[in-house]
Structures are given as structure tokens and as C-alpha cells.
Motif scaffolding. Structure first.
Motif, short mmCIF file in Angstrom:
data_model
loop_
_atom_site.label_atom_id
_atom_site.label_comp_id
_atom_site.label_asym_id
_atom_site.label_seq_id
_atom_site.Cartn_x
_atom_site.Cartn_y
_atom_site.Cartn_z
N VAL A 12 0.83 -1.20 0.00
CA VAL A 12 0.00 0.00 0.00
C VAL A 12 0.87 1.26 0.00
O VAL A 12 0.43 2.33 -0.39
CB VAL A 12 -0.95 -0.02 1.22
CG1 VAL A 12 -1.73 1.26 1.35
CG2 VAL A 12 -1.88 -1.20 1.15
N GLY A 13 2.12 1.12 0.43
CA GLY A 13 3.00 2.27 0.50
C GLY A 13 2.98 2.96 1.85
O GLY A 13 3.35 4.13 1.95
N SER A 14 2.57 2.26 2.87
CA SER A 14 2.56 2.82 4.23
C SER A 14 3.94 2.66 4.85
O SER A 14 4.13 1.91 5.80
CB SER A 14 1.52 2.11 5.09
OG SER A 14 0.24 2.27 4.57
N TYR A 15 4.90 3.38 4.29
CA TYR A 15 6.27 3.25 4.75
C TYR A 15 6.45 3.67 6.20
O TYR A 15 7.28 3.12 6.91
CB TYR A 15 7.22 4.05 3.86
CG TYR A 15 7.35 3.52 2.45
CD1 TYR A 15 7.25 2.16 2.19
CD2 TYR A 15 7.57 4.35 1.39
CE1 TYR A 15 7.37 1.65 0.92
CE2 TYR A 15 7.72 3.85 0.10
CZ TYR A 15 7.61 2.51 -0.13
OH TYR A 15 7.75 2.01 -1.39
N ASP A 16 5.67 4.64 6.63
CA ASP A 16 5.77 5.09 8.02
C ASP A 16 5.45 3.95 8.97
O ASP A 16 6.14 3.75 9.97
CB ASP A 16 4.83 6.28 8.24
CG ASP A 16 5.11 6.98 9.54
OD1 ASP A 16 6.28 7.28 9.81
OD2 ASP A 16 4.14 7.24 10.29
N GLU A 17 4.43 3.17 8.66
CA GLU A 17 4.06 2.04 9.51
C GLU A 17 5.11 0.94 9.47
O GLU A 17 5.37 0.28 10.48
CB GLU A 17 2.70 1.48 9.08
CG GLU A 17 1.55 2.44 9.36
CD GLU A 17 0.21 1.91 8.89
OE1 GLU A 17 0.03 0.68 8.91
OE2 GLU A 17 -0.64 2.74 8.53
N VAL A 18 5.74 0.76 8.30
CA VAL A 18 6.81 -0.23 8.18
C VAL A 18 7.99 0.19 9.05
O VAL A 18 8.57 -0.62 9.78
CB VAL A 18 7.25 -0.41 6.71
CG1 VAL A 18 8.46 -1.32 6.62
CG2 VAL A 18 6.11 -0.96 5.87
N LEU A 19 8.33 1.47 8.99
CA LEU A 19 9.44 1.97 9.81
C LEU A 19 9.12 1.88 11.30
O LEU A 19 10.00 1.58 12.11
CB LEU A 19 9.77 3.41 9.43
CG LEU A 19 10.34 3.62 8.02
CD1 LEU A 19 10.45 5.10 7.71
CD2 LEU A 19 11.68 2.94 7.87
N ASN A 20 7.88 2.11 11.66
CA ASN A 20 7.48 2.01 13.07
C ASN A 20 7.44 0.56 13.56
O ASN A 20 7.55 0.30 14.75
CB ASN A 20 6.11 2.65 13.29
CG ASN A 20 6.16 4.15 13.19
OD1 ASN A 20 7.20 4.77 13.43
ND2 ASN A 20 5.05 4.76 12.83
N ALA A 21 7.28 -0.38 12.64
CA ALA A 21 7.19 -1.80 13.00
C ALA A 21 8.49 -2.33 13.59
O ALA A 21 8.50 -3.36 14.25
CB ALA A 21 6.79 -2.63 11.80
N LYS A 22 9.59 -1.62 13.38
CA LYS A 22 10.88 -2.06 13.91
C LYS A 22 10.83 -2.20 15.43
O LYS A 22 11.46 -3.09 16.00
CB LYS A 22 11.97 -1.08 13.51
CG LYS A 22 13.33 -1.47 14.00
CD LYS A 22 14.36 -0.42 13.70
CE LYS A 22 15.69 -0.86 14.28
NZ LYS A 22 16.65 0.20 14.33
N SER A 23 10.07 -1.34 16.07
CA SER A 23 10.00 -1.39 17.53
C SER A 23 9.00 -2.44 18.04
O SER A 23 8.96 -2.72 19.23
CB SER A 23 9.61 -0.01 18.08
OG SER A 23 8.36 0.38 17.56
N ASN A 24 8.21 -3.04 17.14
CA ASN A 24 7.20 -4.03 17.54
C ASN A 24 7.49 -5.42 16.99
O ASN A 24 6.58 -6.17 16.65
CB ASN A 24 5.82 -3.58 17.06
CG ASN A 24 5.42 -2.25 17.63
OD1 ASN A 24 5.75 -1.93 18.76
ND2 ASN A 24 4.72 -1.46 16.83
N VAL A 25 8.75 -5.78 16.88
CA VAL A 25 9.14 -7.07 16.32
C VAL A 25 8.72 -8.17 17.30
O VAL A 25 9.05 -8.11 18.49
CB VAL A 25 10.66 -7.11 16.08
CG1 VAL A 25 11.09 -8.45 15.56
CG2 VAL A 25 11.06 -6.02 15.11
N PRO A 26 7.98 -9.20 16.82
CA PRO A 26 7.47 -10.24 17.73
C PRO A 26 8.55 -11.17 18.25
O PRO A 26 8.40 -11.78 19.31
CB PRO A 26 6.47 -11.00 16.87
CG PRO A 26 6.88 -10.76 15.47
CD PRO A 26 7.51 -9.40 15.46
N ASP A 27 9.67 -11.30 17.53
CA ASP A 27 10.72 -12.23 17.93
C ASP A 27 12.07 -11.62 17.57
O ASP A 27 12.19 -10.99 16.52
CB ASP A 27 10.51 -13.56 17.21
CG ASP A 27 11.43 -14.64 17.72
OD1 ASP A 27 12.42 -14.95 17.02
OD2 ASP A 27 11.18 -15.16 18.82
#
Length: 125
Positions: A12-27
Motif C-alpha cells: 500500500v506504500g505505508s512506509y511510516d508504519e513499516v518503519l514504526n514496526a521495527k519497535s514491535n518485532v514479535p521475535d
């Protein structure tokens, strides 16, 4: 679920959410992958920024690309974006190289050559 969500955000191009996902890594095993993905997303954002703006403040670029500090951005510029110019608190982008224009294409020669081929094919058949 985490990889699927990341894929959707990328598509979708939600790069901001992808960048924010770094802090929510499940493992913790995802960390290596996330570092590579973060770098790729930053490169993509950088490609868009340099075409969209002539210049911008360093703080704005840091925010857009999710760097921790302006020093991180400066390192990124030195390593990957040698054509970017850092002057004080301003980041200036070089204009993109111009591509081929329609006048550069020898259209009349191509048309003449195509007609010649067509004529020769018609003689053969």
C-alpha cells in the motif's frame, strides 16, 4: 501475521508504519530482516524526497526517514547519497538527470526503414 502485515503495508506504500514496526518485532530473530527492510524503505523514501523537493531542513528529513538524529542522516548522506548537499541545517538535492527526449529518436529514419522492410516482404511474398 507480522510478515503479512508488513507485506500489506509495503504494498500500500505505508512506509511510516513499516518503519514504526521495527519497535514491535514479535521475535528477536526478525531483527536482521527488519534492519534490511528499514534500509530499503529509507532508500525508497530518499528516492521520492529527492525528486519531490529541491531542499528541506535536516530535521524534516530525519523525521521522514525515521533516523534517531541528524548525525545518522549525515552518515546516510555520506554513504549512500553523495549527490545530496548538506549546508548548515539545510539538505539540498541535485536535479535528476534528464532522460532522452522525443526529438532524440530518429523517427523519420525508423519509419523509412520500416516501410522499406514492409515493401521487401511484400515482394518476397
Amino acid at each position: 501475521s507480522f510478515p503479512i502485515t508488513l507485506e500489506r503495508q509495503l504494498m500500500v506504500g505505508s512506509y511510516d508504519e513499516v518503519l514504526n514496526a521495527k519497535s514491535n518485532v514479535p521475535d528477536p530473530s526478525y531483527q536482521f530482516f527488519m534492519e534490511n527492510l528499514l534500509e530499503t524503505v529509507r532508500d525508497s523514501i530518499a528516492d521520492c524526497v529527492e525528486v519531490s523537493y529541491k531542499s528541506m531542513k535536516l530535521t524534516d528529513a530525519v523525521t521522514m526517514m525515521k533516523f534517531e538524529s541528524t548525525e545518522e542522516l549525515r552518515e546516510y548522506v555520506q554513504e549512500k547519497r553523495e549527490d545530496w548537499i548538506v549546508e548548515g541545517d539545510q539538505l539540498t538535492f541535485q536535479p535528476p538527470p534528464t532522460g532522452s527526449k522525443a526529438v532524440d529518436i530518429p523517427s523519420m529514419n525508423l519509419i523509412a526503414q520500416s516501410l522499406s522492410y514492409a515493401t521487401e516482404l511484400e515482394r518476397i511474398v
